[in-house]
Design a protein around this motif. Structure first.
Motif, PDB file in Angstrom:
ATOM      1  N   ILE A  50       0.839  -1.216   0.000  1.00 26.00           N
ATOM      2  CA  ILE A  50       0.000   0.000   0.000  1.00 26.00           C
ATOM      3  C   ILE A  50       0.870   1.261   0.000  1.00 26.00           C
ATOM      4  O   ILE A  50       0.653   2.183  -0.787  1.00 26.00           O
ATOM      5  N   ILE A  51       1.882   1.302   0.884  1.00 26.97           N
ATOM      6  CA  ILE A  51       2.750   2.491   0.948  1.00 26.97           C
ATOM      7  C   ILE A  51       3.449   2.677  -0.408  1.00 26.97           C
ATOM      8  O   ILE A  51       3.554   3.781  -0.937  1.00 26.97           O
ATOM      9  N   ASN A  52       3.902   1.536  -0.973  1.00 28.41           N
ATOM     10  CA  ASN A  52       4.523   1.554  -2.294  1.00 28.41           C
ATOM     11  C   ASN A  52       3.603   2.174  -3.335  1.00 28.41           C
ATOM     12  O   ASN A  52       4.008   3.063  -4.095  1.00 28.41           O
ATOM     13  N   GLN A  53       2.357   1.698  -3.339  1.00 28.58           N
ATOM     14  CA  GLN A  53       1.394   2.188  -4.346  1.00 28.58           C
ATOM     15  C   GLN A  53       1.112   3.665  -4.172  1.00 28.58           C
ATOM     16  O   GLN A  53       1.022   4.421  -5.138  1.00 28.58           O
ATOM     17  N   ILE A  54       0.943   4.076  -2.906  1.00 25.23           N
ATOM     18  CA  ILE A  54       0.617   5.489  -2.653  1.00 25.23           C
ATOM     19  C   ILE A  54       1.765   6.388  -3.117  1.00 25.23           C
ATOM     20  O   ILE A  54       1.559   7.355  -3.863  1.00 25.23           O
TER      21      ILE A  54
END
Ligand SMILES: Nc1ncnc2c1ncn2[C@@H]1O[C@H](COP(=O)(O)OP(=O)(O)OP(=O)(O)O)[C@@H](O)[C@H]1O
Length: 246
Positions: A184-188
């Motif tokens: 999720i952090i990667n995607q954001i």
């Protein structure tokens, strides 16, 4: 057609003698009217922005505890604090058209949240949308989208988070991040950097620890442009917080 002066003359006829109008002629009435319109539309933009934050995280963009944090009430007692304050001010001043992210890392209670909120409050006053959120809050909102009762999808939440002018992710490394959290952090960060929107990160880990935790790919994106990396390595300020200073 009625001119502002005609309108003003008519208004004056109805006005009790002891009432002092905010304007003395038609032009001033027109200017006052335009100013009221501008103030109203600014208020609507602010309300919309607040509603959007409310929709994304169920609260306003900056937590109550940090709403009054500013550059002016950050006390400087050592060179590290002086440099951190100057860099944070500079970051806020150069925010428009910048893609640069920031990473504040270091010891607890040293003012990472304070200066991130000072940047955020400064940007909010300049009409930007800002959200400061912990990894735990972020994950519980993401997981909330899976429940049947939620009317917002995971994709929609990711999109909203990617469109905030400044998103600050706090407490990175507080828990042993799961694979889902890293994704999720990667995607954001990925979505935000592709659309030229900066991200702030706050952590007790040092840059190498953050690299190990989130991976080279994310941390490399945090280096886009003239990014700001500050180490907060002085004593905690917490024991001196009384709660009524700001
Ligand atoms: N130099 C300072 N001047 C004034 N207040 C400060 C200063 N440093 C920290 N504070 C205050 O101390 C409290 C703790 O600071 P803050 O939350 O910013 O720490 P932090 O570095 O984010 O800590 P953690 O890593 O534990 O989250 C806050 O109330 C903050 O406003």
């Amino acid at each position: 057609m009625k001119t502002p002066n005609d309108l003003f003359s008519r208004l004056k006829k109805f006005m009790p003698a002891d009432v002092q109008p905010k304007f003395k002629n038609g032009e001033e009435l027109l200017a006052w009217n335009q100013e009221q319109g501008r103030l109203r539309s600014e208020a609507i933009v602010r309300e919309n922005r607040a509603m959007k934050m409310q929709r994304i995280m169920g609260r306003s963009g900056i937590r109550e505890l940090h709403m009054n944090c500013s550059f002016d009430n950050y006390r400087v007692e050592n060179d590290g604090q002086r440099k951190a304050l100057a860099l944070a001010r500079e970051y806020a001043a150069g925010f428009d058209n910048s893609i640069a992210s920031f990473v504040f890392s270091g010891r607890p209670g040293t003012g990472k949240n304070h200066l991130a909120a000072a940047i955020g409050n400064d940007l909010i006053l300049r009409g930007k949308s800002v959200l400061i959120v912990t990894v735990a809050d972020l994950m519980s909102s993401m997981k909330g989208t899976f429940s049947g009762g939620s009317d917002i999808t995971e994709e929609r939440l990711l999109q909203d988070l990617s469109h905030v002018d400044l998103l600050v992710i706090d407490e990175i490394g507080m828990q042993s991040e799961s694979r889902y959290e890293k994704v999720i952090i990667n995607q954001i960060v990925d979505r935000r950097s592709s659309s030229k929107r900066p991200t702030g990160m706050l952590s007790n880990l040092d840059p190498a620890g953050m690299n190990g935790l989130l991976g080279e790919r994310v941390m490399d994106r945090m280096r886009l442009g003239t990014s700001l990396w500050v180490r907060f390595d002085w004593e905690s300020y917490r024991s001196r917080v009384r709660g009524d200073e700001y």
